[in-house]
Write a protein that holds these residues in place. Structure first.
Motif, PDB file in Angstrom:
ATOM      1  N   HIS A  29      38.742 -23.794  26.885  1.00 12.80           N
ATOM      2  CA  HIS A  29      39.200 -24.675  27.954  1.00 12.80           C
ATOM      3  C   HIS A  29      40.699 -24.537  28.196  1.00 12.80           C
ATOM      4  O   HIS A  29      41.451 -24.281  27.268  1.00 12.80           O
ATOM      5  CB  HIS A  29      38.918 -26.145  27.604  1.00 12.80           C
ATOM      6  N   LEU A  30      41.094 -24.777  29.434  1.00 10.55           N
ATOM      7  CA  LEU A  30      42.508 -24.876  29.769  1.00 10.55           C
ATOM      8  C   LEU A  30      42.966 -26.310  29.520  1.00 10.55           C
ATOM      9  O   LEU A  30      42.176 -27.237  29.647  1.00 10.55           O
ATOM     10  CB  LEU A  30      42.736 -24.528  31.242  1.00 10.55           C
ATOM     11  N   PRO A  31      44.231 -26.501  29.203  1.00  8.12           N
ATOM     12  CA  PRO A  31      44.723 -27.882  29.076  1.00  8.12           C
ATOM     13  C   PRO A  31      44.744 -28.563  30.441  1.00  8.12           C
ATOM     14  O   PRO A  31      44.750 -27.898  31.483  1.00  8.12           O
ATOM     15  CB  PRO A  31      46.132 -27.715  28.511  1.00  8.12           C
ATOM     16  N   GLY A  39      40.492 -30.255  30.856  1.00  4.09           N
ATOM     17  CA  GLY A  39      39.513 -29.487  30.096  1.00  4.09           C
ATOM     18  C   GLY A  39      38.689 -28.519  30.915  1.00  4.09           C
ATOM     19  O   GLY A  39      37.517 -28.324  30.643  1.00  4.09           O
ATOM     20  N   THR A  40      39.257 -27.901  31.918  1.00  7.13           N
ATOM     21  CA  THR A  40      38.534 -26.942  32.740  1.00  7.13           C
ATOM     22  C   THR A  40      37.975 -25.832  31.857  1.00  7.13           C
ATOM     23  O   THR A  40      38.708 -25.178  31.126  1.00  7.13           O
ATOM     24  CB  THR A  40      39.451 -26.332  33.820  1.00  7.13           C
ATOM     25  N   LEU A  41      36.668 -25.654  31.916  1.00  5.02           N
ATOM     26  CA  LEU A  41      35.996 -24.637  31.112  1.00  5.02           C
ATOM     27  C   LEU A  41      36.341 -23.254  31.650  1.00  5.02           C
ATOM     28  O   LEU A  41      36.224 -23.001  32.847  1.00  5.02           O
ATOM     29  CB  LEU A  41      34.484 -24.855  31.150  1.00  5.02           C
ATOM     30  N   LEU A  63      45.515 -19.310  23.374  1.00 11.80           N
ATOM     31  CA  LEU A  63      46.265 -20.369  22.690  1.00 11.80           C
ATOM     32  C   LEU A  63      47.599 -20.651  23.374  1.00 11.80           C
ATOM     33  O   LEU A  63      48.045 -21.804  23.417  1.00 11.80           O
ATOM     34  CB  LEU A  63      46.479 -20.006  21.218  1.00 11.80           C
ATOM     35  N   ASP A  64      48.237 -19.621  23.924  1.00 14.64           N
ATOM     36  CA  ASP A  64      49.521 -19.824  24.605  1.00 14.64           C
ATOM     37  C   ASP A  64      49.403 -20.735  25.826  1.00 14.64           C
ATOM     38  O   ASP A  64      50.384 -21.358  26.236  1.00 14.64           O
ATOM     39  CB  ASP A  64      50.154 -18.489  25.004  1.00 14.64           C
ATOM     40  N   ALA A  65      48.227 -20.827  26.411  1.00  9.09           N
ATOM     41  CA  ALA A  65      48.021 -21.748  27.535  1.00  9.09           C
ATOM     42  C   ALA A  65      48.246 -23.192  27.094  1.00  9.09           C
ATOM     43  O   ALA A  65      48.520 -24.061  27.913  1.00  9.09           O
ATOM     44  CB  ALA A  65      46.612 -21.585  28.105  1.00  9.09           C
ATOM     45  N   TRP A  66      48.147 -23.436  25.792  1.00  8.15           N
ATOM     46  CA  TRP A  66      48.304 -24.783  25.237  1.00  8.15           C
ATOM     47  C   TRP A  66      49.728 -25.032  24.749  1.00  8.15           C
ATOM     48  O   TRP A  66      49.981 -25.935  23.962  1.00  8.15           O
ATOM     49  CB  TRP A  66      47.287 -25.006  24.118  1.00  8.15           C
TER      50      TRP A  66
END
Length: 99
Positions: A29-31, A39-41, A63-66
């Protein structure tokens, strides 16, 4: 991808209080700040078909998206849910004491 490489990628997130469940959620999911809604899948993708170097980059990108613009780790999904639950429970307990 070796266990050592996975631990190295996850270490900053664990240090920020993330659980393994938060890490698994972040892979799928994206943050909320990035996605159209919280929580966009984004799905698993081709992770099992990559060589170790490509797999490392794929995990790192997910993980870097978070991380925020400063590179700090955002709150994990389940970490945030646990904090909200604890705050609600504390509010209920404090509300009962005032009565």
């Amino acid at each position: 991808m070796t266990r050592k490489a996975v631990r190295a990628l996850c270490r900053p997130f664990w240090a920020a209080g993330w659980s393994n469940l938060d890490i698994v959620h972040a892979m799928d999911h994206l943050p909320a700040a990035v996605g159209a809604r919280a929580g966009t899948l984004i799905g698993r993708g081709p992770g099992e078909h990559l060589d170790p170097v490509q797999a490392w980059w794929w995990v790192r990108t997910r993980l870097d998206a978070w991380r925020d613009a400063d590179g700090q780790v955002r709150c994990g999904y389940y970490q945030t849910r646990g904090c909200r639950r604890a705050m609600r429970a504390a509010g209920v307990r404090s509300g009962r004491r005032d009565r």
